[in-house]
Scaffold this active site. Structure first.
Site, PDB file in Angstrom:
ATOM      1  N   LYS A  35       0.818  -1.205   0.000  1.00 63.97           N
ATOM      2  CA  LYS A  35       0.000   0.000   0.000  1.00 63.97           C
ATOM      3  C   LYS A  35       0.866   1.276   0.000  1.00 63.97           C
ATOM      4  O   LYS A  35       2.047   1.226   0.333  1.00 63.97           O
ATOM      5  CB  LYS A  35      -0.930   0.010   1.227  1.00 63.97           C
ATOM      6  CG  LYS A  35      -1.937  -1.138   1.214  1.00 63.97           C
ATOM      7  CD  LYS A  35      -2.867  -1.090   0.010  1.00 63.97           C
ATOM      8  CE  LYS A  35      -3.950  -2.139   0.039  1.00 63.97           C
ATOM      9  NZ  LYS A  35      -3.508  -3.499  -0.249  1.00 63.97           N
TER      10      LYS A  35
HETATM   11  C1  LIG Z   1      -9.835  -3.115  -1.133  1.00 64.93           C
HETATM   12  C2  LIG Z   1      -9.113  -3.885  -0.077  1.00 64.93           C
HETATM   13  N1  LIG Z   1      -9.743  -4.188   1.082  1.00 64.93           N
HETATM   14  C3  LIG Z   1      -9.119  -4.856   2.068  1.00 64.93           C
HETATM   15  C4  LIG Z   1      -7.806  -5.270   1.921  1.00 64.93           C
HETATM   16  C5  LIG Z   1      -7.171  -6.040   3.013  1.00 64.93           C
HETATM   17  O1  LIG Z   1      -6.033  -5.434   3.511  1.00 64.93           O
HETATM   18  P1  LIG Z   1      -4.880  -6.325   4.202  1.00 64.93           P
HETATM   19  O2  LIG Z   1      -4.065  -6.924   3.110  1.00 64.93           O
HETATM   20  O3  LIG Z   1      -4.117  -5.318   4.996  1.00 64.93           O
HETATM   21  O4  LIG Z   1      -5.574  -7.327   5.040  1.00 64.93           O
HETATM   22  C6  LIG Z   1      -7.121  -4.992   0.741  1.00 64.93           C
HETATM   23  C7  LIG Z   1      -5.733  -5.433   0.540  1.00 64.93           C
HETATM   24  O5  LIG Z   1      -5.212  -5.487  -0.539  1.00 64.93           O
HETATM   25  C8  LIG Z   1      -7.786  -4.285  -0.291  1.00 64.93           C
HETATM   26  O6  LIG Z   1      -7.187  -4.014  -1.448  1.00 64.93           O
END
Ligand SMILES: Cc1ncc(COP(=O)(O)O)c(C=O)c1O
Length: 399
Positions: free
Chosen positions: A186
Protein backbone atom coordinates in the site's frame (compact mmCIF):
# COMPACT_ATOMS: atom_id res chain seq x y z
CA UNK A 1 2.03 2.68 -4.27
CA UNK A 2 3.88 1.11 -2.60
CA UNK A 3 5.56 3.01 0.24
CA UNK A 4 8.19 0.33 0.83
CA UNK A 5 9.99 1.51 -2.31
CA UNK A 6 11.14 4.55 -0.35
CA UNK A 7 12.00 3.09 3.07
CA UNK A 8 14.80 5.09 4.63
CA UNK A 9 16.24 6.68 7.75
CA UNK A 10 12.86 7.87 9.08
CA UNK A 11 11.48 4.31 9.22
CA UNK A 12 14.75 2.99 10.68
CA UNK A 13 14.71 5.60 13.45
CA UNK A 14 11.18 4.78 14.60
CA UNK A 15 11.89 1.03 14.60
CA UNK A 16 15.12 1.56 16.54
CA UNK A 17 13.22 3.49 19.23
CA UNK A 18 11.02 0.43 19.76
CA UNK A 19 13.83 -2.12 19.64
CA UNK A 20 15.88 -0.13 22.13
CA UNK A 21 13.04 -0.12 24.62
CA UNK A 22 12.29 -3.77 23.88
CA UNK A 23 8.53 -3.21 24.24
CA UNK A 24 6.87 -4.55 21.12
CA UNK A 25 3.33 -4.46 22.48
CA UNK A 26 1.19 -1.32 22.33
CA UNK A 27 -0.33 -1.75 25.79
CA UNK A 28 1.30 -1.73 29.23
CA UNK A 29 4.99 -1.95 30.25
CA UNK A 30 4.96 1.82 30.84
CA UNK A 31 8.19 1.96 32.85
CA UNK A 32 10.19 0.19 30.11
CA UNK A 33 9.01 2.10 27.05
CA UNK A 34 11.28 5.18 27.18
CA UNK A 35 8.13 7.17 26.47
CA UNK A 36 7.50 5.48 23.12
CA UNK A 37 3.87 4.72 22.23
CA UNK A 38 4.12 4.37 18.47
CA UNK A 39 0.62 2.96 17.89
CA UNK A 40 -0.99 5.67 20.03
CA UNK A 41 1.08 8.36 18.34
CA UNK A 42 0.15 7.11 14.87
CA UNK A 43 -3.55 7.13 15.79
CA UNK A 44 -3.27 10.74 16.97
CA UNK A 45 -1.53 11.77 13.77
CA UNK A 46 -4.13 9.98 11.63
CA UNK A 47 -6.92 11.79 13.50
CA UNK A 48 -5.26 15.12 12.93
CA UNK A 49 -4.47 14.60 9.27
CA UNK A 50 -7.92 13.18 8.44
CA UNK A 51 -9.77 15.61 10.68
CA UNK A 52 -11.51 12.70 12.36
CA UNK A 53 -12.22 12.10 16.04
CA UNK A 54 -11.12 8.50 16.47
CA UNK A 55 -8.92 5.88 14.88
CA UNK A 56 -8.11 2.33 15.94
CA UNK A 57 -5.03 0.70 14.53
CA UNK A 58 -5.14 -3.05 13.95
CA UNK A 59 -3.22 -5.91 12.39
CA UNK A 60 -4.44 -5.57 8.76
CA UNK A 61 -6.97 -4.03 6.44
CA UNK A 62 -8.93 -7.27 6.68
CA UNK A 63 -9.05 -6.87 10.48
CA UNK A 64 -10.08 -3.23 10.00
CA UNK A 65 -13.11 -4.21 7.90
CA UNK A 66 -14.02 -7.05 10.29
CA UNK A 67 -13.77 -4.72 13.29
CA UNK A 68 -15.80 -1.97 11.59
CA UNK A 69 -18.60 -4.45 10.89
CA UNK A 70 -18.50 -5.88 14.40
CA UNK A 71 -18.50 -2.42 16.04
CA UNK A 72 -21.56 -1.57 13.94
CA UNK A 73 -23.39 -4.51 15.46
CA UNK A 74 -23.71 -6.30 12.13
CA UNK A 75 -23.87 -10.09 12.42
CA UNK A 76 -25.73 -13.29 11.73
CA UNK A 77 -28.30 -13.02 8.93
CA UNK A 78 -27.59 -9.36 8.13
CA UNK A 79 -26.72 -8.32 4.60
CA UNK A 80 -23.92 -6.01 3.49
CA UNK A 81 -23.76 -4.71 -0.07
CA UNK A 82 -20.32 -4.78 -1.73
CA UNK A 83 -19.07 -4.34 -5.31
CA UNK A 84 -18.02 -7.17 -7.64
CA UNK A 85 -14.62 -5.51 -8.12
CA UNK A 86 -12.94 -5.53 -4.73
CA UNK A 87 -10.39 -7.54 -2.78
CA UNK A 88 -11.57 -10.85 -1.40
CA UNK A 89 -11.03 -9.44 2.12
CA UNK A 90 -14.28 -7.42 1.93
CA UNK A 91 -16.16 -10.67 1.38
CA UNK A 92 -14.15 -12.58 4.01
CA UNK A 93 -14.69 -9.94 6.70
CA UNK A 94 -18.46 -10.03 6.21
CA UNK A 95 -18.72 -13.81 6.43
CA UNK A 96 -16.31 -13.82 9.37
CA UNK A 97 -18.94 -12.08 11.49
CA UNK A 98 -21.70 -14.32 10.13
CA UNK A 99 -23.29 -11.76 7.80
CA UNK A 100 -24.04 -12.16 4.10
CA UNK A 101 -22.08 -10.27 1.45
CA UNK A 102 -24.45 -9.16 -1.31
CA UNK A 103 -22.21 -8.61 -4.32
CA UNK A 104 -23.52 -6.13 -6.89
CA UNK A 105 -22.35 -4.69 -10.19
CA UNK A 106 -19.91 -1.88 -10.78
CA UNK A 107 -20.04 0.88 -13.39
CA UNK A 108 -17.49 3.07 -15.17
CA UNK A 109 -16.26 4.40 -11.80
CA UNK A 110 -15.04 0.78 -11.23
CA UNK A 111 -16.89 0.92 -7.95
CA UNK A 112 -20.52 0.49 -6.84
CA UNK A 113 -23.16 1.00 -9.51
CA UNK A 114 -25.81 3.04 -7.74
CA UNK A 115 -28.79 1.45 -9.50
CA UNK A 116 -27.56 -2.05 -8.59
CA UNK A 117 -27.10 -0.98 -4.96
CA UNK A 118 -30.65 0.30 -4.62
CA UNK A 119 -32.08 -2.84 -6.26
CA UNK A 120 -30.17 -5.04 -3.80
CA UNK A 121 -31.52 -3.40 -0.63
CA UNK A 122 -33.80 -5.72 1.37
CA UNK A 123 -35.20 -5.73 4.90
CA UNK A 124 -32.01 -7.59 5.94
CA UNK A 125 -29.58 -5.00 4.57
CA UNK A 126 -27.59 -3.30 7.32
CA UNK A 127 -24.78 -1.58 5.46
CA UNK A 128 -23.45 -0.46 2.12
CA UNK A 129 -19.72 -0.91 1.75
CA UNK A 130 -18.19 1.05 -1.12
CA UNK A 131 -14.68 -0.16 -1.91
CA UNK A 132 -12.53 2.66 -3.27
CA UNK A 133 -10.60 0.44 -5.62
CA UNK A 134 -7.35 1.61 -7.17
CA UNK A 135 -7.43 5.04 -5.57
CA UNK A 136 -10.86 6.31 -6.63
CA UNK A 137 -14.42 6.29 -5.40
CA UNK A 138 -18.08 5.69 -6.12
CA UNK A 139 -20.66 8.47 -6.19
CA UNK A 140 -20.48 9.02 -2.43
CA UNK A 141 -23.11 11.74 -2.35
CA UNK A 142 -25.77 9.41 -3.71
CA UNK A 143 -24.58 6.53 -1.53
CA UNK A 144 -24.92 8.77 1.51
CA UNK A 145 -28.43 9.72 0.44
CA UNK A 146 -29.34 6.05 -0.12
CA UNK A 147 -27.94 4.99 3.23
CA UNK A 148 -29.90 7.66 5.07
CA UNK A 149 -33.08 6.97 3.04
CA UNK A 150 -32.98 3.28 4.03
CA UNK A 151 -31.34 3.79 7.48
CA UNK A 152 -28.22 1.86 6.54
CA UNK A 153 -24.65 2.26 7.67
CA UNK A 154 -22.05 3.41 5.18
CA UNK A 155 -18.74 1.63 5.77
CA UNK A 156 -15.93 2.67 3.45
CA UNK A 157 -13.25 0.21 2.46
CA UNK A 158 -10.58 2.76 1.60
CA UNK A 159 -7.76 0.21 1.85
CA UNK A 160 -6.52 1.07 -1.66
CA UNK A 161 -7.23 4.77 -1.60
CA UNK A 162 -5.37 6.56 1.15
CA UNK A 163 -4.96 10.21 0.16
CA UNK A 164 -7.96 10.38 -2.19
CA UNK A 165 -10.70 12.89 -1.34
CA UNK A 166 -14.36 13.55 -2.05
CA UNK A 167 -15.88 17.00 -1.65
CA UNK A 168 -12.68 17.91 0.16
CA UNK A 169 -13.02 15.11 2.72
CA UNK A 170 -10.47 12.29 2.91
CA UNK A 171 -11.83 9.02 1.55
CA UNK A 172 -12.59 6.82 4.54
CA UNK A 173 -14.01 9.71 6.59
CA UNK A 174 -17.25 10.22 4.64
CA UNK A 175 -19.23 7.24 5.90
CA UNK A 176 -19.93 6.04 9.45
CA UNK A 177 -16.67 4.11 9.55
CA UNK A 178 -13.70 3.91 7.19
CA UNK A 179 -11.02 1.24 6.82
CA UNK A 180 -7.46 1.45 5.57
CA UNK A 181 -4.77 -1.16 4.97
CA UNK A 182 -1.08 -0.60 5.59
CA UNK A 183 -0.03 -3.93 4.12
CA UNK A 184 3.23 -4.31 2.26
CA UNK A 185 2.00 -3.03 -1.10
CA UNK A 186 0.00 0.00 0.00
CA UNK A 187 0.95 3.67 -0.43
CA UNK A 188 1.56 3.85 3.32
CA UNK A 189 2.88 0.53 4.56
CA UNK A 190 3.94 -0.86 7.89
CA UNK A 191 4.42 -4.44 6.66
CA UNK A 192 1.09 -5.64 7.99
CA UNK A 193 -1.42 -3.28 9.57
CA UNK A 194 -4.61 -1.33 9.18
CA UNK A 195 -6.82 1.26 10.81
CA UNK A 196 -10.52 2.00 11.31
CA UNK A 197 -11.52 5.66 11.52
CA UNK A 198 -14.81 7.10 12.78
CA UNK A 199 -16.38 10.16 14.35
CA UNK A 200 -18.73 8.02 16.42
CA UNK A 201 -17.61 7.74 20.06
CA UNK A 202 -19.58 4.57 20.73
CA UNK A 203 -18.10 2.81 17.70
CA UNK A 204 -14.62 4.00 18.73
CA UNK A 205 -14.93 2.50 22.19
CA UNK A 206 -16.20 -0.79 20.78
CA UNK A 207 -13.31 -0.88 18.30
CA UNK A 208 -10.82 -0.31 21.11
CA UNK A 209 -12.20 -3.19 23.19
CA UNK A 210 -12.97 -5.61 20.35
CA UNK A 211 -9.45 -5.18 18.98
CA UNK A 212 -7.94 -6.54 22.18
CA UNK A 213 -10.02 -9.45 23.56
CA UNK A 214 -12.69 -7.11 24.92
CA UNK A 215 -10.27 -5.39 27.37
CA UNK A 216 -11.63 -2.02 28.51
CA UNK A 217 -8.10 -0.57 28.91
CA UNK A 218 -8.99 1.15 32.18
CA UNK A 219 -6.12 1.43 34.66
CA UNK A 220 -2.66 -0.05 34.19
CA UNK A 221 -3.15 -3.60 35.39
CA UNK A 222 -4.06 -5.74 32.40
CA UNK A 223 -5.10 -8.63 34.60
CA UNK A 224 -7.62 -6.46 36.44
CA UNK A 225 -9.27 -4.97 33.33
CA UNK A 226 -12.93 -5.76 32.66
CA UNK A 227 -14.32 -7.26 29.46
CA UNK A 228 -17.61 -5.55 28.61
CA UNK A 229 -18.04 -7.95 25.67
CA UNK A 230 -16.24 -10.67 23.69
CA UNK A 231 -13.36 -9.51 21.53
CA UNK A 232 -10.47 -10.99 19.57
CA UNK A 233 -6.85 -10.16 18.96
CA UNK A 234 -6.57 -7.79 16.02
CA UNK A 235 -3.80 -5.72 17.67
CA UNK A 236 -0.98 -4.05 15.77
CA UNK A 237 2.53 -4.44 17.19
CA UNK A 238 4.68 -1.46 18.13
CA UNK A 239 7.22 -2.47 15.48
CA UNK A 240 4.66 -2.30 12.70
CA UNK A 241 3.20 0.91 14.11
CA UNK A 242 6.69 2.45 14.20
CA UNK A 243 7.18 1.84 10.47
CA UNK A 244 3.66 3.13 9.83
CA UNK A 245 4.32 6.29 11.82
CA UNK A 246 7.36 7.19 9.73
CA UNK A 247 5.55 6.35 6.50
CA UNK A 248 2.39 8.26 7.44
CA UNK A 249 4.45 11.38 8.10
CA UNK A 250 5.64 11.08 4.49
CA UNK A 251 2.16 10.87 2.99
CA UNK A 252 2.37 14.16 1.07
CA UNK A 253 5.76 13.23 -0.36
CA UNK A 254 4.32 9.91 -1.63
CA UNK A 255 1.08 11.40 -2.94
CA UNK A 256 2.96 14.10 -4.84
CA UNK A 257 5.16 11.52 -6.54
CA UNK A 258 2.14 9.36 -7.36
CA UNK A 259 0.35 12.33 -8.91
CA UNK A 260 3.38 13.38 -10.93
CA UNK A 261 3.97 9.90 -12.36
CA UNK A 262 0.25 9.36 -13.00
CA UNK A 263 -0.05 12.67 -14.82
CA UNK A 264 2.89 12.00 -17.13
CA UNK A 265 1.38 8.66 -18.21
CA UNK A 266 -2.16 9.98 -18.45
CA UNK A 267 -1.12 12.98 -20.56
CA UNK A 268 0.58 10.62 -22.99
CA UNK A 269 -2.33 8.16 -23.17
CA UNK A 270 -4.88 10.94 -23.50
CA UNK A 271 -3.71 11.55 -27.06
CA UNK A 272 -5.10 8.16 -28.12
CA UNK A 273 -8.68 8.66 -29.27
CA UNK A 274 -9.79 5.07 -28.78
CA UNK A 275 -9.30 4.93 -25.03
CA UNK A 276 -11.28 6.49 -22.22
CA UNK A 277 -10.46 6.86 -18.56
CA UNK A 278 -12.22 5.64 -15.47
CA UNK A 279 -14.96 8.03 -14.35
CA UNK A 280 -14.18 9.95 -11.19
CA UNK A 281 -17.46 11.23 -9.69
CA UNK A 282 -17.91 15.01 -9.46
CA UNK A 283 -16.18 16.24 -6.30
CA UNK A 284 -13.73 13.34 -6.22
CA UNK A 285 -9.94 13.50 -6.35
CA UNK A 286 -8.06 10.25 -6.87
CA UNK A 287 -5.09 9.18 -4.77
CA UNK A 288 -3.31 8.51 -8.09
CA UNK A 289 -2.21 5.08 -6.89
CA UNK A 290 -3.36 3.55 -10.21
CA UNK A 291 -4.20 4.77 -13.68
CA UNK A 292 -7.26 2.99 -15.07
CA UNK A 293 -8.42 3.18 -18.66
CA UNK A 294 -10.87 1.43 -20.96
CA UNK A 295 -10.38 0.03 -24.44
CA UNK A 296 -13.27 -0.43 -26.88
CA UNK A 297 -13.75 -4.15 -26.25
CA UNK A 298 -12.48 -7.08 -24.22
CA UNK A 299 -10.32 -8.56 -26.98
CA UNK A 300 -8.49 -5.26 -27.52
CA UNK A 301 -7.89 -4.96 -23.75
CA UNK A 302 -6.47 -8.50 -23.65
CA UNK A 303 -4.14 -7.75 -26.55
CA UNK A 304 -2.96 -4.48 -25.03
CA UNK A 305 -2.27 -6.21 -21.73
CA UNK A 306 -0.30 -8.91 -23.55
CA UNK A 307 1.64 -6.32 -25.49
CA UNK A 308 2.47 -4.40 -22.28
CA UNK A 309 3.87 -7.59 -20.74
CA UNK A 310 6.02 -8.46 -23.72
CA UNK A 311 7.34 -4.89 -23.87
CA UNK A 312 8.42 -4.78 -20.23
CA UNK A 313 5.46 -2.76 -18.90
CA UNK A 314 4.93 -4.48 -15.57
CA UNK A 315 2.29 -3.94 -12.85
CA UNK A 316 -0.62 -3.42 -15.25
CA UNK A 317 -3.62 -5.68 -14.65
CA UNK A 318 -6.45 -6.99 -16.78
CA UNK A 319 -8.68 -8.09 -13.93
CA UNK A 320 -11.19 -10.09 -15.97
CA UNK A 321 -8.75 -12.98 -16.28
CA UNK A 322 -7.03 -12.38 -12.97
CA UNK A 323 -7.79 -14.33 -9.78
CA UNK A 324 -7.07 -11.39 -7.55
CA UNK A 325 -9.68 -8.67 -7.43
CA UNK A 326 -12.76 -9.72 -9.32
CA UNK A 327 -15.71 -11.99 -8.58
CA UNK A 328 -15.56 -13.91 -11.89
CA UNK A 329 -12.87 -16.37 -10.85
CA UNK A 330 -13.65 -16.62 -7.15
CA UNK A 331 -14.99 -20.17 -7.36
CA UNK A 332 -14.05 -20.85 -3.74
CA UNK A 333 -16.59 -18.22 -2.72
CA UNK A 334 -19.27 -19.33 -5.17
CA UNK A 335 -18.85 -22.94 -4.07
CA UNK A 336 -18.56 -21.99 -0.38
CA UNK A 337 -15.37 -23.96 0.18
CA UNK A 338 -14.98 -23.45 3.91
CA UNK A 339 -12.63 -25.29 6.25
CA UNK A 340 -15.37 -25.48 8.85
CA UNK A 341 -19.19 -25.70 8.71
CA UNK A 342 -21.08 -22.47 8.06
CA UNK A 343 -24.56 -21.84 9.47
CA UNK A 344 -27.54 -22.77 7.29
CA UNK A 345 -28.42 -19.06 7.15
CA UNK A 346 -25.05 -18.16 5.70
CA UNK A 347 -25.05 -21.04 3.20
CA UNK A 348 -28.54 -20.08 2.02
CA UNK A 349 -27.59 -16.43 1.96
CA UNK A 350 -24.61 -17.11 -0.30
CA UNK A 351 -26.41 -19.46 -2.69
CA UNK A 352 -27.37 -16.59 -5.05
CA UNK A 353 -23.72 -16.31 -6.07
CA UNK A 354 -23.68 -19.57 -8.05
CA UNK A 355 -25.64 -18.09 -10.94
CA UNK A 356 -25.75 -14.33 -10.42
CA UNK A 357 -25.23 -12.47 -13.68
CA UNK A 358 -22.31 -10.02 -13.52
CA UNK A 359 -22.28 -9.18 -17.24
CA UNK A 360 -22.55 -5.46 -16.48
CA UNK A 361 -19.39 -5.67 -14.37
CA UNK A 362 -17.69 -7.85 -17.01
CA UNK A 363 -18.36 -5.10 -19.54
CA UNK A 364 -16.31 -2.60 -17.50
CA UNK A 365 -13.67 -4.91 -16.03
CA UNK A 366 -13.19 -6.70 -19.35
CA UNK A 367 -12.31 -3.47 -21.17
CA UNK A 368 -10.22 -2.06 -18.33
CA UNK A 369 -6.48 -1.99 -17.82
CA UNK A 370 -5.35 -0.97 -14.36
CA UNK A 371 -1.77 0.30 -14.05
CA UNK A 372 -0.03 0.63 -10.72
CA UNK A 373 1.86 3.89 -10.23
CA UNK A 374 5.18 3.30 -8.52
CA UNK A 375 7.02 5.75 -6.32
CA UNK A 376 10.56 4.73 -7.23
CA UNK A 377 10.46 5.54 -10.95
CA UNK A 378 12.66 8.38 -12.15
CA UNK A 379 11.00 10.94 -14.41
CA UNK A 380 13.00 9.57 -17.33
CA UNK A 381 11.70 6.06 -16.62
CA UNK A 382 8.08 7.26 -16.44
CA UNK A 383 8.36 9.14 -19.72
CA UNK A 384 9.94 6.13 -21.42
CA UNK A 385 7.23 3.90 -19.98
CA UNK A 386 4.47 6.23 -21.16
CA UNK A 387 5.94 6.25 -24.67
CA UNK A 388 6.11 2.46 -24.78
CA UNK A 389 2.52 2.18 -23.51
CA UNK A 390 1.29 4.53 -26.24
CA UNK A 391 3.16 2.52 -28.87
CA UNK A 392 1.75 -0.80 -27.60
CA UNK A 393 -1.83 0.53 -27.55
CA UNK A 394 -1.56 2.08 -31.02
CA UNK A 395 -0.05 -1.10 -32.47
CA UNK A 396 -2.92 -3.22 -31.11
CA UNK A 397 -5.62 -0.77 -32.17
CA UNK A 398 -4.20 -0.41 -35.69
CA UNK A 399 -3.54 -4.13 -36.20
C1 LIG B 1 -9.83 -3.12 -1.13
C2 LIG B 1 -9.11 -3.89 -0.08
N1 LIG B 1 -9.74 -4.19 1.08
C3 LIG B 1 -9.12 -4.86 2.07
C4 LIG B 1 -7.81 -5.27 1.92
C5 LIG B 1 -7.17 -6.04 3.01
O1 LIG B 1 -6.03 -5.43 3.51
P1 LIG B 1 -4.88 -6.32 4.20
O2 LIG B 1 -4.06 -6.92 3.11
O3 LIG B 1 -4.12 -5.32 5.00
O4 LIG B 1 -5.57 -7.33 5.04
C6 LIG B 1 -7.12 -4.99 0.74
C7 LIG B 1 -5.73 -5.43 0.54
O5 LIG B 1 -5.21 -5.49 -0.54
C8 LIG B 1 -7.79 -4.28 -0.29
O6 LIG B 1 -7.19 -4.01 -1.45
Amino acid sequence: MPGFELFGDAERKEVTDVLESGVLMRYGFDSLRNGHYKAKQLELEINKRFNINYSQLCSSGTSAVTMALAASGIGSGDEVIIPSFTFVASFEAIIMIGAIPVVVDIDDTLTLDIESVEKAITSKTKAIMPVHMCGSMADMRTLKELSSKYSLLLIEDACQAIGGTYDGMPLGTIGDLGCFSFDFVKTITCGEGGVVVTNNKEFALKLDYFNDHGHDHIGNNRGAESHPFIGYNFRISELNAAVGLAQFRRIDEFLNIQKLNYTIIRDALQKIEDISFRKVPFGGVESYAFLNFFLDDIETAKQVHKSFLSNGIDSCFHYLDNNWHYIRKWDHLKQIKSLYPFSEDLINGLSYLKDKDFSKSDYFIGRNISCLIKLSWSEEEVRKRAKTMVRCIREVINS
